[in-house]
Structure formats: C-alpha cells, structure tokens
Design an enzyme around this catalytic site. Structure first.
Site, PDB file in Angstrom:
ATOM      1  N   LYS A 118       0.802  -1.222   0.000  1.00 18.82           N
ATOM      2  CA  LYS A 118       0.000   0.000   0.000  1.00 18.82           C
ATOM      3  C   LYS A 118       0.837   1.275   0.000  1.00 18.82           C
ATOM      4  O   LYS A 118       0.286   2.372  -0.125  1.00 18.82           O
ATOM      5  CB  LYS A 118      -0.958   0.001   1.200  1.00 18.82           C
ATOM      6  CG  LYS A 118      -0.307   0.146   2.563  1.00 18.82           C
ATOM      7  CD  LYS A 118      -1.304  -0.001   3.696  1.00 18.82           C
ATOM      8  CE  LYS A 118      -1.699  -1.428   3.954  1.00 18.82           C
ATOM      9  NZ  LYS A 118      -0.582  -2.352   4.278  1.00 18.82           N
ATOM     10  N   GLU A 141      -5.885  -5.304  -4.098  1.00 14.79           N
ATOM     11  CA  GLU A 141      -6.495  -6.186  -3.103  1.00 14.79           C
ATOM     12  C   GLU A 141      -5.489  -6.665  -2.073  1.00 14.79           C
ATOM     13  O   GLU A 141      -5.800  -6.744  -0.880  1.00 14.79           O
ATOM     14  CB  GLU A 141      -7.137  -7.386  -3.817  1.00 14.79           C
ATOM     15  CG  GLU A 141      -7.938  -8.306  -2.927  1.00 14.79           C
ATOM     16  CD  GLU A 141      -9.095  -7.574  -2.258  1.00 14.79           C
ATOM     17  OE1 GLU A 141      -8.873  -7.067  -1.139  1.00 14.79           O
ATOM     18  OE2 GLU A 141     -10.190  -7.498  -2.824  1.00 14.79           O
ATOM     19  N   VAL A 144      -4.377  -4.932   1.528  1.00 15.99           N
ATOM     20  CA  VAL A 144      -5.156  -5.061   2.770  1.00 15.99           C
ATOM     21  C   VAL A 144      -5.471  -6.534   2.989  1.00 15.99           C
ATOM     22  O   VAL A 144      -6.152  -7.145   2.177  1.00 15.99           O
ATOM     23  CB  VAL A 144      -6.492  -4.279   2.695  1.00 15.99           C
ATOM     24  CG1 VAL A 144      -7.274  -4.442   3.993  1.00 15.99           C
ATOM     25  CG2 VAL A 144      -6.263  -2.831   2.370  1.00 15.99           C
ATOM     26  N   ALA A 146      -3.604  -9.235   2.714  1.00 23.65           N
ATOM     27  CA  ALA A 146      -3.041 -10.137   1.688  1.00 23.65           C
ATOM     28  C   ALA A 146      -4.105 -10.477   0.645  1.00 23.65           C
ATOM     29  O   ALA A 146      -4.627  -9.580  -0.004  1.00 23.65           O
ATOM     30  CB  ALA A 146      -2.435 -11.379   2.324  1.00 23.65           C
ATOM     31  N   LEU A 148      -7.181 -11.636   1.074  1.00 21.27           N
ATOM     32  CA  LEU A 148      -8.586 -11.580   1.504  1.00 21.27           C
ATOM     33  C   LEU A 148      -9.380 -10.588   0.652  1.00 21.27           C
ATOM     34  O   LEU A 148      -8.891  -9.505   0.344  1.00 21.27           O
ATOM     35  CB  LEU A 148      -8.689 -11.162   2.978  1.00 21.27           C
ATOM     36  CG  LEU A 148      -8.126 -12.104   4.026  1.00 21.27           C
ATOM     37  CD1 LEU A 148      -8.325 -11.510   5.413  1.00 21.27           C
ATOM     38  CD2 LEU A 148      -8.778 -13.472   3.954  1.00 21.27           C
ATOM     39  N   GLY A 199       8.139 -14.320   6.993  1.00 24.82           N
ATOM     40  CA  GLY A 199       7.706 -13.445   5.894  1.00 24.82           C
ATOM     41  C   GLY A 199       6.464 -12.643   6.235  1.00 24.82           C
ATOM     42  O   GLY A 199       5.813 -12.092   5.355  1.00 24.82           O
ATOM     43  N   GLU A 202       7.229  -6.518   6.943  1.00 25.04           N
ATOM     44  CA  GLU A 202       7.939  -5.787   5.900  1.00 25.04           C
ATOM     45  C   GLU A 202       9.431  -6.080   6.097  1.00 25.04           C
ATOM     46  O   GLU A 202       9.828  -6.547   7.170  1.00 25.04           O
ATOM     47  CB  GLU A 202       7.687  -4.281   6.058  1.00 25.04           C
ATOM     48  CG  GLU A 202       6.224  -3.863   6.038  1.00 25.04           C
ATOM     49  CD  GLU A 202       5.570  -4.032   4.676  1.00 25.04           C
ATOM     50  OE1 GLU A 202       6.214  -3.733   3.668  1.00 25.04           O
ATOM     51  OE2 GLU A 202       4.409  -4.483   4.635  1.00 25.04           O
ATOM     52  N   ASP A 213       1.998   0.974   8.768  1.00 22.62           N
ATOM     53  CA  ASP A 213       1.457   0.120   7.722  1.00 22.62           C
ATOM     54  C   ASP A 213      -0.068   0.056   7.792  1.00 22.62           C
ATOM     55  O   ASP A 213      -0.724  -0.301   6.832  1.00 22.62           O
ATOM     56  CB  ASP A 213       2.060  -1.289   7.835  1.00 22.62           C
ATOM     57  CG  ASP A 213       1.861  -2.090   6.572  1.00 22.62           C
ATOM     58  OD1 ASP A 213       2.246  -1.593   5.503  1.00 22.62           O
ATOM     59  OD2 ASP A 213       1.295  -3.191   6.648  1.00 22.62           O
ATOM     60  N   LYS A 217      -0.315   8.409  11.833  1.00 22.96           N
ATOM     61  CA  LYS A 217      -0.597   9.010  13.136  1.00 22.96           C
ATOM     62  C   LYS A 217      -1.190   8.038  14.153  1.00 22.96           C
ATOM     63  O   LYS A 217      -2.250   8.288  14.725  1.00 22.96           O
ATOM     64  CB  LYS A 217      -1.551  10.199  12.987  1.00 22.96           C
ATOM     65  CG  LYS A 217      -0.923  11.373  12.256  1.00 22.96           C
ATOM     66  CD  LYS A 217      -1.902  12.507  12.132  1.00 22.96           C
ATOM     67  CE  LYS A 217      -1.390  13.543  11.150  1.00 22.96           C
ATOM     68  NZ  LYS A 217      -2.364  14.446  10.658  1.00 22.96           N
ATOM     69  N   GLY A 316       1.889 -13.289   4.478  1.00 18.42           N
ATOM     70  CA  GLY A 316       2.580 -14.409   3.840  1.00 18.42           C
ATOM     71  C   GLY A 316       2.844 -14.090   2.383  1.00 18.42           C
ATOM     72  O   GLY A 316       1.972 -13.592   1.682  1.00 18.42           O
TER      73      GLY A 316
END
Lengths: 339, 339
Positions: A118, A141, A144, A146, A148, A199, A202, A213, A217, A316
């Site tokens: 993102k 997709e 957010v 992975a 899902l 994994g 980040e 991530d 804020k 993952g």
C-alpha cells in the site's frame, strides 16, 4: 479442446523480493490453467531497485539488462509504447515509496496497475488521486489483508449504492500474530524475529510495529531511540527489540488479569479513524483471533445488524502473491475485444 | 467536475418480483453515483412471465408493451441487435427455470448475463456448460449467500492457482434462519411463515425446505404428501406445514439434550458433496450462527490451517438486488474501449 487466447496481458514487474519471486513462480506454474481460460500473462520486464531485465523477444526468451538510471527510462518506454496499444500492467511488488513516479507515468499512458504493497497509495494525496483516477485500471487487493477479498467487497458494496457506516478490523497480520503470540507468554523480541523469518513483516519490521502500515498518526510499539533514524534494521533485531520485552510482558499480564487480551484494532467511521492497541474481552470476535489471521467487519444498510465478516490469513508471501495474480487476471476484460 | 461516460450498459431485466423491483429501485437511486464513476446503466426492457415492456427511446421514456409469446421474441431481438454492437446484459431476477432458453440464446449472441437465482445453472448440465462457456460474461454472485463475495472469492483463488481442497458452509439463509429460530423454541410452521414474509424464502418456501436450493439429492424437510404435486403453496402454508411442528420440536429437543443444535450444512470436497441437517456443538463456528447469516469456510494451500471465512446476511431482497447490481457493474470493462 484447445481454447483460443482471448486476452494477452503484458506485465512489467517491479520488485523481486519474497512476493515478486512468488508471483513469477505462480505466473509460470499457472500457464496451463490460464491457457484453458483463454488468458496469457506475458512478462515483458522484471526490475528491482538497481536494474531491469527486458524481454526483447518473448518467444525466443532473449533478454537485455539495463542498470539505473537507464532502467527506469526503459519502464517508461514500455509504458509509452504498450500502454495505449496492447495495454500494459505495471505490477509493483516492491515495498517502497520509490516507484510512485513510474506508476504515475504509467497511469498517464493508459497502463493498468497492480500493487502488492500500500505504500504508493499512502504518500502524497495528489499521488493517491492520480493513481486511482481510473479506478477500473488499478487493483490493490493484496495491500489489505493479503489475498482476503476486502477491497473487492468494499468496492462491490459501494457500487451497489449500499452505504457503509463503519468498518472494524484487525488488519495487520503481523500485529495480529505478535499480539496472540505475546498472549501465549512469548518474548516480544523473539516473536518479532519469528514473524520476520515467516515473511509476515515488511523487510524492516518497524514498518509494521510503528503502525504506519495500518494508518498514519497512530501509536508506535517502539520508542524513537529504537527507530530507523537511530539504528539499522540489523541492530534493531539483534539488540534493540529485546529492550522492549519486559514492558510488553507487563502490559500483557495486566490485561490478562482483567480477562482481556491486547489486540491492534482499526475502526473507520464517517467521523474518522481510530487505530491502536485495545484491551478486548478474550471471548469477543476480535479477542478470539489467533495467529496472523485478519478480521474485517463491514457494516452497511444491507449488513446492519449482522456485518459482512471476512476472516483469514492476512500475511505471507505466497498468499500476497496469489492475491496480486488474481488482481492481474481481474484486469483481463480491458485487454479483450467484444466478440 | 463532470466525468464523461466511459461505459453504457444496456440491460434487459427478466422478473419483477421482490428482487427485480429492488434492483430497479437501486439502479435509479444509484444513477448520480454511477455517473460520477463514468458508468450508465440503461434499462431497455423489463419483463415478467407474461409480458415485456420495451423502451423504444430511452431518452423520451416512450415504451411499448408486448404479451407472450411475442414478448420472448422481443428479448431475443434485443439480444440479436445489441449483443454484438453495444453489448447487452440480460439480468434474470425470476425464480424459475423458464428463462434458460432466452439466456442461452443471449449467450449465443455475445450478451452478458447476471443471475439473481441459481435455478438456470442447476437444470440440465449442457445448459450450465452453455451459460458459463464465456466465464467473463456471466455473473452469479447473488445465487450463493445473496451479496456475500463467495463466488468472487472462489474465482479469485482458483485463478491464482491456489487449489481449493474443501468448502464447508451453512449456505441457506432460509434454513439457517429456520434452524436458529427452532432452537429458540418457536413452532416450525410459524418460523416458515415469518421467513416467507421477511423475503427470506423462494416464492414457494418448499423450494428451500426441500433442500433443492442448496443441492440436488438431499433430504427434504417435508414428506411427499405435503409436496408441490400434492398441494398448492397456499394450502401448504395454511395447513400443511403445521403438521410438521411436533416432529421438528422433538428433533430440536433431542439435540439440545446433548448440548447440540441442528444446522443445515454443506461440505464440498474433491470426492463429493454432502448436504443435510447435522447436530453440531452449540459453541462451534457453525453452531454459533444466528438468524439468516451464511458462513462459508474455504480451505486451500494459502488458507490451509486457517480457512478464508466469509460470513454475513445471506438472504433478503435488498441484499440480493444489491449483489446483482454489483455484478452488472463488474461487467463494465466489457463495455469500455481501451483509451
């Protein structure tokens, strides 16, 4: 019965880390499956932070290697040449903000974009606006939860005129994993290192632990003296993070005495967004969360009393890469003529 | 800032019951929203089992009414004329098998199809094959779990080469509702009538109670002497269904004594499919289900230890219609030229 190819999707891949390599593997191993569906993904270029490998001839496999700064120019060249002719999907599997310039140029040339991370969407607001300006030509997709189907579901609900009132979620697979491992009595530093080796994080785990991530804020899980300006990722993992073990242990115990667990939760309403660690009852939906599972609850007119809930592995490399591949394929109609 | 229209989707709607009327309402109320996204849905025809209203001129609003058998011919005419020129989406909101012929003809003429009900896909296997022969031109998300993103998720997972090993689900909103209401001690006949009045059931509730809406060859909740061949829907609701109250009450009580609840569960594996009432622990994921919520658990390589779980309202005219509208919009790229 052989099916004729209906869509050819030329792809330039930026970023060859864990996700990028998994993606290339999936693209190759899925070729027979995609051929059956009349789709062909053609990797015309693969780049990392220093260089770009360009397929001169996809049939012979002949390639040329370009080093930066020439490499970036070659990506723009591909975008310019292919964007409005065959079309091109620029796939960003880097975990950096550095690709934003290339991505914006690609949008200008009518290219499609698929993002694994993102970051390009969370820099300057003008960059975000430019990247999503043609909303049918961008997919993100995997940014957010992975693979899902969170973005797809939100997009569908909005498109159908069903107003979303709030979204409550545990969206960081990393922090979900960290929180439930802490609950089991493990040391914070060990949990962070294990998460990285699996994994789940980040490349620099502080990107996750700082909360950046998930949203801007929000409270960080580490103090500034252990931050990226003060020490390297290596030093943080080898000595820095262990300094946090004791305080984290005490926090977990304090919650446990009240029958609670710590969860990192994000709530979005029309009035704003709240992100941070909350003490939640152990037997609540979010409190029951284990491992790196993500949970998203979407409330709308259609999903008012009982929300639309999406739950599953939210991290993952394999899962993220699978999500990016599904995104690429979801663009195929833009590469297809009416029969 | 006005956005130019990038995609115009001509639509012929078949079926004007609860779902069809909600869909028309949503299409009209979403016009400003869709205009912002550069999409326009143009309803060129609306039909029911006896007649078809055709818009002669979408701008003036001038219409013509055709009665059957001429009405069906007019649908074919629209499909023939528009299918390969502007494109056409044939939207089936009828709850019948009767539209299959029209839908197949539409596929032959290159039209797109959006289904609210799974019946057209569950007749003859050749019909199913024909309807899904161009998989990018058919959408049927609302046929499973109303608007829940089940089909979209399964399609994404398969497309990314992630093999699905099994799917476990409570997929009938109607039977989920009936089962959890029975658990609360209500009479079977009352529960069925309430479910119908809430729009949770097919026009004839026996379509749900017979299990045929979930899969073929599964146990029915009513005996053949109360079946559609023996009595009308009206008679079934007024006197037939009450004959089942006592036996159902005993079955619920017997389960309760063992700490269990009755749930109507479907499990799909590569080896086959099992559908029927099972006694499940009250505190299991499926046992905790309340009301008409659907739950789907998808297991694959990426979602092996913790499945991808999708849960939410799985019935209701509003939710189903919203799902159909999202499906129609998802076809927009086929109605759009490359820039």
């Amino acid at each position: 019965m052989p099916t004729s190819v209906k869509s050819v999707l030329p792809v330039v891949l930026l970023g060859c880390g864990g996700v990028g390599r998994h993606l290339l593997h999936h693209i190759v191993s899925c070729r027979p499956l995609h051929a059956k569906q009349g789709v062909a993904i053609q990797v015309v270029g693969v780049g990392d932070s220093s260089s770009l490998l360009v397929a001169d001839d996809v049939h012979s496999g002949h390639c040329q290697l370009f080093k930066n700064p020439e490499a970036s120019g070659k990506v723009i060249e591909a975008a310019t040449t292919l964007g409005r002719s065959t079309g091109l999907v620029l796939v960003d599997c880097s975990a950096t903000y550095d690709t934003v310039g290339l991505l914006k140029a690609a949008v200008d040339h009518g290219c499609c974009i698929a993002l694994a991370n993102k970051k390009p969407l969370t820099g300057a607001y003008e960059d975000f606006e430019k990247l999503v300006s043609n909303f049918r030509r961008i997919r993100f997709e995997s940014t957010v939860g992975a693979g899902l189907p969170v973005i797809a579901s939100v997009t569908r609900i909005i498109a159908s005129g069903d107003p979303i009132s709030r979204i409550v979620s545990s969206l960081s697979g990393t922090l979900g994993y960290v929180m439930s491992e802490l609950e089991d009595g493990k040391k914070f530093s060990e949990v962070v290192k294990t998460a990285k080796s699996l994994g789940y994080t980040e490349p620099d785990p502080r990107d996750d632990l700082g909360g950046m991530d998930v949203a801007r804020k929000v409270g960080s899980l580490y103090p500034s003296e252990l931050g990226p300006d003060a020490m390297s990722t290596k030093d943080f993992l080898e000595s820095g993070v262990a300094q946090l073990d004791k305080s984290m242990e005490e926090r977990v115990k304090a919650a446990s005495l009240k029958g609670n667990v710590l969860r990192y939760v994000c709530e979005i309403r029309s009035t704003g967004c709240q992100v941070g660690i909350r003490e939640l009852p152990k037997n609540s939906a979010l409190g029951r969360l284990r491992g790196s599972d993500n949970v998203v609850e979407i409330y709308s007119r259609c999903y008012e009393s009982s929300p639309l809930v999406i739950q599953g592995a939210g991290a993952g490399n394999d899962t993220t890469a699978a999500g990016v591949l599904a995104d690429i394929l979801d663009l195929q109609d833009l590469f297809q003529k009416m029969a």
